[in-house]
Design an enzyme around this catalytic site. Structure first.
Site, PDB file in Angstrom:
ATOM      1  CB  CYS A   1      45.177  15.532  54.714  1.00 58.08           C
ATOM      2  SG  CYS A   1      45.282  16.096  56.403  1.00 58.08           S
TER       3      CYS A   1
ATOM      4  CB  CYS B   1      45.302  22.050  70.379  1.00 53.21           C
ATOM      5  SG  CYS B   1      47.019  22.084  69.861  1.00 53.21           S
TER       6      CYS B   1
ATOM      7  CB  CYS C   1      42.651  19.861  68.290  1.00 54.82           C
ATOM      8  SG  CYS C   1      43.018  18.418  67.278  1.00 54.82           S
TER       9      CYS C   1
ATOM     10  N   GLY D   1      47.645  13.880  64.957  1.00 56.36           N
ATOM     11  CA  GLY D   1      48.971  13.789  65.566  1.00 56.36           C
ATOM     12  C   GLY D   1      49.874  14.966  65.263  1.00 56.36           C
ATOM     13  CD  GLU D   2      53.539  18.695  66.175  1.00 58.70           C
ATOM     14  OE1 GLU D   2      52.574  19.450  66.054  1.00 58.70           O
ATOM     15  OE2 GLU D   2      54.553  18.778  65.441  1.00 58.70           O
TER      16      GLU D   2
ATOM     17  CB  SER E   1      50.923  20.988  59.471  1.00 51.81           C
ATOM     18  OG  SER E   1      50.217  21.847  60.335  1.00 51.81           O
TER      19      SER E   1
ATOM     20  CB  SER F   1      49.402  25.076  63.987  1.00 51.78           C
ATOM     21  OG  SER F   1      49.102  24.178  62.950  1.00 51.78           O
ATOM     22  CG  LEU F   2      51.330  32.151  65.002  1.00 56.31           C
ATOM     23  CD1 LEU F   2      52.621  31.755  65.694  1.00 56.31           C
ATOM     24  CD2 LEU F   2      51.568  33.370  64.108  1.00 56.31           C
ATOM     25  CG  HIS F   3      46.239  28.056  65.703  1.00 55.84           C
ATOM     26  ND1 HIS F   3      46.229  28.084  64.325  1.00 55.84           N
ATOM     27  CD2 HIS F   3      46.292  26.735  66.040  1.00 55.84           C
ATOM     28  CE1 HIS F   3      46.266  26.855  63.858  1.00 55.84           C
ATOM     29  NE2 HIS F   3      46.307  26.015  64.873  1.00 55.84           N
TER      30      HIS F   3
ATOM     31  CG  ASN G   1      34.883  22.091  61.048  1.00 52.63           C
ATOM     32  OD1 ASN G   1      33.710  22.438  60.993  1.00 52.63           O
ATOM     33  ND2 ASN G   1      35.332  21.001  60.467  1.00 52.63           N
TER      34      ASN G   1
ATOM     35  CB  CYS H   1      42.229  16.266  61.875  1.00 52.01           C
ATOM     36  SG  CYS H   1      42.770  17.324  63.215  1.00 52.01           S
TER      37      CYS H   1
END
Ligand code: SAH
Ligand code: SF4
Length: 356
Positions: A113, A124, A127, A170-171, A202, A225-227, A301, A344
């Site tokens: 990863c 977000c 996050c 990161g994105e 992702s 990453s819909l969420h 998490n 992360c």
């Protein structure tokens, strides 16, 4: 900061190092022997190494911390040339299997990863990476260097298969140019030879960049990453949903070129009392109808200071059952490395202070 030799595809290196067989030898040192510095490159003339060392570093990353979990997960903290830090995770996906006489019938399978930025601009609400804001994009060499360093540290031979997920800090689509370069370097036949099929990007859903990635035709998978299933909650969780709302993402996914045998993965972070109800599951089924989708449910998490909570196991299973009973493929992500610093950004958070 010096550029790295890991910034180049073979043709790029061949433009710098002549004759061509020398650049191939160096490429082999980088990707078959995982050389970390010029001294290790035994059959390369010293004059050439000195010349290259003036302009380039080999691997721009240094391991500064490592945490191993009993389930085989290893979390790494790297220091970059400018002192910034990023995380990379080594995940054991399948155990090795031996028959009664002890012969190997299946090798252990691993996924790496990787991070694509120091921090993240998307912000977000759930996050930890977002909390520190955005510092900078990673270079292609810094993305590639994570995989090389982990394969080296785990003595994973260059020709053993590995999967890559761009799910660290990161994105990825906010650093599209360097991401695409790294994807192509990973694919090099004379390098690590990791096909696009083994690489999953992702994204939090920058719909215009999903289209751009699709046009590049790199053969990679995407995970969205819909969420959330309605724009109000999604904007609360992922503020840039205002600019890239759910329907714009769904439309972009429908345009994305995917292998006909494969599915687009939708990640759904389940947060207690926010999006773990059956009404949401129902909307999710409707939203994804007409897409070859696979849903991956992720337990939120928690970390100190967050307002959000982990859902209960029974709510998670009820949610999954609803999706499965309505024809959606759905898995629950097992929280690997739960005993270390799973989500992360958490290892970095823990180490801040003792590094500076
Ligand atoms: N920026 C990209 C990739 C990195 S984040 C993206 O957002 O997709 C990788 C995954 O970790 C995302 O699905 C993200 O939603 C999830 N994640 C972030 N914080 C988390 C947390 N506290 N608990 C569980 N998953 C989390
Ligand atoms: Fe960035 Fe992904 Fe974290 Fe959102 S979840 S802040 S997009 S790293």
């Amino acid at each position: 900061m010096k550029p790295s030799l890991l910034d180049f595809k073979l043709t790029g290196l061949q433009a710098i190092v002549k004759p061509s067989f020398r650049s191939k030898q160096i490429y082999s040192w980088l990707y078959h022997n995982y050389a970390q510095n010029f001294e290790e490159m035994k059959n390369i003339p010293k004059a050439l190494k000195d010349e290259l060392a003036e302009k380039f570093v080999v691997n721009p990353l240094k391991i500064v911390k490592k945490e191993s979990s009993i389930d085989g997960t290893i979390k790494y903290l790297f220091e970059l040339q400018d002192g910034k830090t990023i995380e990379t995770v080594w995940l054991k996906m399948k155990e090795e299997i031996r028959d009664e006489s002890g012969n190997l019938t299946q090798e252990a399978k691993y996924t790496i990863c990787v991070s694509t930025q120091v921090g993240c601009k998307v912000g977000c609400a759930f996050c930890l990476t977002a909390k520190g804001g955005f510092t900078r994009d990673l270079t292609a060499g810094e993305i590639v260097g994570q995989v090389v360093a982990l394969k080296r540290d785990n003595e994973h031979k260059h020709n053993r298969m590995i999967n890559i997920v761009y799910m660290g800090m990161g994105e990825p689509l906010d650093n599209l140019e360097n991401l695409a370069k790294a994807i192509e370097i990973f694919k090099e036949d004379d390098g690590l030879c990791i096909s696009g099929k083994r690489q999953t990007v992702s994204t939090s859903g920058l719909s215009n960049k999903i289209d751009r990635l699709g046009e590049m035709d790199l053969g990679v998978h995407i995970a969205i990453s819909l969420h959330a299933v309605d724009d109000k909650l999604r904007t609360e969780l992922i503020p840039m949903n205002k600019a890239h709302n759910i329907s714009s993402i769904i439309e972009a996914v429908k345009r994305f070129p995917i292998d006909t045998r494969k599915r687009v993965m939708f990640e759904y972070l389940v947060i207690k009392d926010k999006n773990d109800d059956i009404a949401s599951a129902k909307k999710l089924v409707k939203l994804l109808s007409g897409i070859k989708a696979k849903v991956n449910l992720i337990y939120f998490n928690p970390y100190p200071g967050t307002e959000y909570e982990r859902p209960t196991k029974s709510d998670m299973i009820t949610f999954q059952e609803y999706l499965v009973n309505h024809g959606l493929l759905c898995t629950i992500r097992d929280s690997k490395g739960i005993d270390i610093s799973a989500a992360c950004g958490q290892l970095k958070e823990k180490t801040q202070g003792d590094l500076s």
